[in-house]
Every structure is written in structure tokens, then in C-alpha cells.
Design a protein around this motif. Sequence first.
Motif, PDB file in Angstrom:
ATOM      1  N   MET A   1     -30.259  25.364 -27.508  1.00  0.00           N
ATOM      2  CA  MET A   1     -31.453  25.060 -28.275  1.00  0.00           C
ATOM      3  C   MET A   1     -32.557  26.002 -27.820  1.00  0.00           C
ATOM      4  SD  MET A   1     -33.542  21.424 -28.726  1.00  0.00           S
ATOM      5  CE  MET A   1     -32.285  20.568 -27.886  1.00  0.00           C
ATOM      6  N   ASP A   2     -33.168  26.709 -28.793  1.00  0.00           N
ATOM      7  CA  ASP A   2     -34.219  27.673 -28.476  1.00  0.00           C
ATOM      8  C   ASP A   2     -35.607  27.218 -28.887  1.00  0.00           C
ATOM      9  OD1 ASP A   2     -32.354  29.510 -27.473  1.00  0.00           O
ATOM     10  OD2 ASP A   2     -31.975  30.299 -29.476  1.00  0.00           O
ATOM     11  N   VAL A   3     -35.680  26.397 -29.921  1.00  0.00           N
ATOM     12  CA  VAL A   3     -36.979  26.015 -30.460  1.00  0.00           C
ATOM     13  C   VAL A   3     -36.879  24.643 -31.132  1.00  0.00           C
ATOM     14  CG1 VAL A   3     -36.580  27.189 -32.658  1.00  0.00           C
ATOM     15  CG2 VAL A   3     -38.921  26.790 -31.902  1.00  0.00           C
ATOM     16  N   ILE A   4     -37.964  23.890 -31.096  1.00  0.00           N
ATOM     17  CA  ILE A   4     -38.062  22.651 -31.863  1.00  0.00           C
ATOM     18  C   ILE A   4     -39.081  22.901 -32.963  1.00  0.00           C
ATOM     19  CG2 ILE A   4     -38.899  20.267 -31.881  1.00  0.00           C
ATOM     20  CD1 ILE A   4     -37.800  19.947 -29.085  1.00  0.00           C
ATOM     21  N   VAL A   5     -38.704  22.579 -34.192  1.00  0.00           N
ATOM     22  CA  VAL A   5     -39.628  22.628 -35.317  1.00  0.00           C
ATOM     23  C   VAL A   5     -39.787  21.194 -35.813  1.00  0.00           C
ATOM     24  CG1 VAL A   5     -40.104  23.570 -37.603  1.00  0.00           C
ATOM     25  CG2 VAL A   5     -38.852  24.949 -35.927  1.00  0.00           C
ATOM     26  N   ASN A   6     -40.987  20.674 -35.706  1.00  0.00           N
ATOM     27  CA  ASN A   6     -41.256  19.271 -36.018  1.00  0.00           C
ATOM     28  C   ASN A   6     -42.010  19.161 -37.336  1.00  0.00           C
ATOM     29  OD1 ASN A   6     -41.989  16.610 -36.096  1.00  0.00           O
ATOM     30  ND2 ASN A   6     -43.208  16.651 -34.246  1.00  0.00           N
ATOM     31  N   PHE A   7     -41.331  18.657 -38.364  1.00  0.00           N
ATOM     32  CA  PHE A   7     -41.948  18.388 -39.666  1.00  0.00           C
ATOM     33  C   PHE A   7     -42.239  16.893 -39.822  1.00  0.00           C
ATOM     34  CE2 PHE A   7     -39.731  22.350 -40.399  1.00  0.00           C
ATOM     35  CZ  PHE A   7     -40.565  23.046 -41.250  1.00  0.00           C
ATOM     36  N   ALA A   8     -41.868  16.100 -38.855  1.00  0.00           N
ATOM     37  CA  ALA A   8     -41.969  14.653 -38.982  1.00  0.00           C
ATOM     38  C   ALA A   8     -43.356  14.150 -38.631  1.00  0.00           C
ATOM     39  CB  ALA A   8     -40.946  13.997 -38.062  1.00  0.00           C
ATOM     40  N   ALA A   9     -43.890  13.300 -39.479  1.00  0.00           N
ATOM     41  CA  ALA A   9     -45.161  12.630 -39.210  1.00  0.00           C
ATOM     42  C   ALA A   9     -45.456  11.665 -40.345  1.00  0.00           C
ATOM     43  CB  ALA A   9     -46.293  13.633 -39.080  1.00  0.00           C
ATOM     44  N   GLY A  30     -43.836  10.040 -31.218  1.00  0.00           N
ATOM     45  CA  GLY A  30     -42.819  10.978 -31.701  1.00  0.00           C
ATOM     46  C   GLY A  30     -42.995  12.359 -31.095  1.00  0.00           C
ATOM     47  N   ILE A  31     -44.226  12.829 -31.041  1.00  0.00           N
ATOM     48  CA  ILE A  31     -44.492  14.143 -30.435  1.00  0.00           C
ATOM     49  C   ILE A  31     -44.202  14.097 -28.941  1.00  0.00           C
ATOM     50  CG2 ILE A  31     -46.324  15.767 -29.820  1.00  0.00           C
ATOM     51  CD1 ILE A  31     -47.453  15.333 -32.624  1.00  0.00           C
ATOM     52  N   GLN A  32     -44.538  12.998 -28.276  1.00  0.00           N
ATOM     53  CA  GLN A  32     -44.249  12.874 -26.848  1.00  0.00           C
ATOM     54  C   GLN A  32     -42.742  12.994 -26.588  1.00  0.00           C
ATOM     55  OE1 GLN A  32     -45.124   9.057 -25.105  1.00  0.00           O
ATOM     56  NE2 GLN A  32     -45.151   9.901 -23.037  1.00  0.00           N
ATOM     57  N   ILE A  33     -41.929  12.393 -27.444  1.00  0.00           N
ATOM     58  CA  ILE A  33     -40.473  12.478 -27.297  1.00  0.00           C
ATOM     59  C   ILE A  33     -40.007  13.919 -27.474  1.00  0.00           C
ATOM     60  CG2 ILE A  33     -38.270  11.846 -28.382  1.00  0.00           C
ATOM     61  CD1 ILE A  33     -39.631   9.058 -28.919  1.00  0.00           C
ATOM     62  N   PHE A  34     -40.498  14.573 -28.541  1.00  0.00           N
ATOM     63  CA  PHE A  34     -40.117  15.969 -28.769  1.00  0.00           C
ATOM     64  C   PHE A  34     -40.546  16.870 -27.603  1.00  0.00           C
ATOM     65  CE2 PHE A  34     -39.968  15.251 -33.556  1.00  0.00           C
ATOM     66  CZ  PHE A  34     -38.602  15.445 -33.632  1.00  0.00           C
ATOM     67  N   ALA A  38     -38.286  19.202 -25.201  1.00  0.00           N
ATOM     68  CA  ALA A  38     -38.586  20.623 -24.990  1.00  0.00           C
ATOM     69  C   ALA A  38     -38.686  20.942 -23.504  1.00  0.00           C
ATOM     70  CB  ALA A  38     -39.887  20.997 -25.709  1.00  0.00           C
ATOM     71  N   LYS A  39     -39.378  20.096 -22.761  1.00  0.00           N
ATOM     72  CA  LYS A  39     -39.534  20.323 -21.316  1.00  0.00           C
ATOM     73  C   LYS A  39     -38.191  20.224 -20.596  1.00  0.00           C
ATOM     74  CE  LYS A  39     -42.085  18.744 -17.296  1.00  0.00           C
ATOM     75  NZ  LYS A  39     -43.054  17.763 -16.771  1.00  0.00           N
ATOM     76  N   ALA A  40     -37.406  19.217 -20.940  1.00  0.00           N
ATOM     77  CA  ALA A  40     -36.101  19.020 -20.286  1.00  0.00           C
ATOM     78  C   ALA A  40     -35.154  20.185 -20.549  1.00  0.00           C
ATOM     79  CB  ALA A  40     -35.467  17.714 -20.773  1.00  0.00           C
ATOM     80  N   ASN A  41     -35.324  20.855 -21.688  1.00  0.00           N
ATOM     81  CA  ASN A  41     -34.470  21.982 -22.044  1.00  0.00           C
ATOM     82  C   ASN A  41     -35.130  23.333 -21.807  1.00  0.00           C
ATOM     83  OD1 ASN A  41     -31.876  20.897 -23.411  1.00  0.00           O
ATOM     84  ND2 ASN A  41     -33.524  19.591 -24.149  1.00  0.00           N
ATOM     85  N   ASN A  42     -36.292  23.314 -21.143  1.00  0.00           N
ATOM     86  CA  ASN A  42     -37.019  24.531 -20.787  1.00  0.00           C
ATOM     87  C   ASN A  42     -37.289  25.419 -22.008  1.00  0.00           C
ATOM     88  OD1 ASN A  42     -38.392  25.959 -18.855  1.00  0.00           O
ATOM     89  ND2 ASN A  42     -36.632  27.250 -18.350  1.00  0.00           N
TER      90      ASN A  42
END
Length: 57
Positions: A1-9, A30-34, A38-42
Amino acid sequence: MDVIVNFAAASHIAPSITEPDIFIKSNVLGIQIFLGIAKANNLKKYLKVSTDEVYDS
């Protein structure tokens, strides 16, 4: 995984005033989870896409 793209809200201002818990759960928690994922996967990139209700037209 290289990037998270968050369209959810959740949007729409009126319901956010009458039922704020729904909006806090989806938008804030939701953003806190994402971000935790992201942090866990650097991850170096996190893109948050939002609506004109946030950024205005």
C-alpha cells in the motif's frame, strides 16, 4: 500500500446540526482510523477529497 485516497464523508449541514453523532463518527473518527492505518503502514501520502460544503464553491 502506497497511498490512501479518502472519498468517504457525510455532508449536508442541516442533518449535521440535528444529528451530530453520525457526522462525528464518519468524518472525524473515520479520518482517525485512516490516519492510524497510514501511520501503521508508514505511508507518505494521504489524500482527503471533500465537497464544496467544506471548501465552498
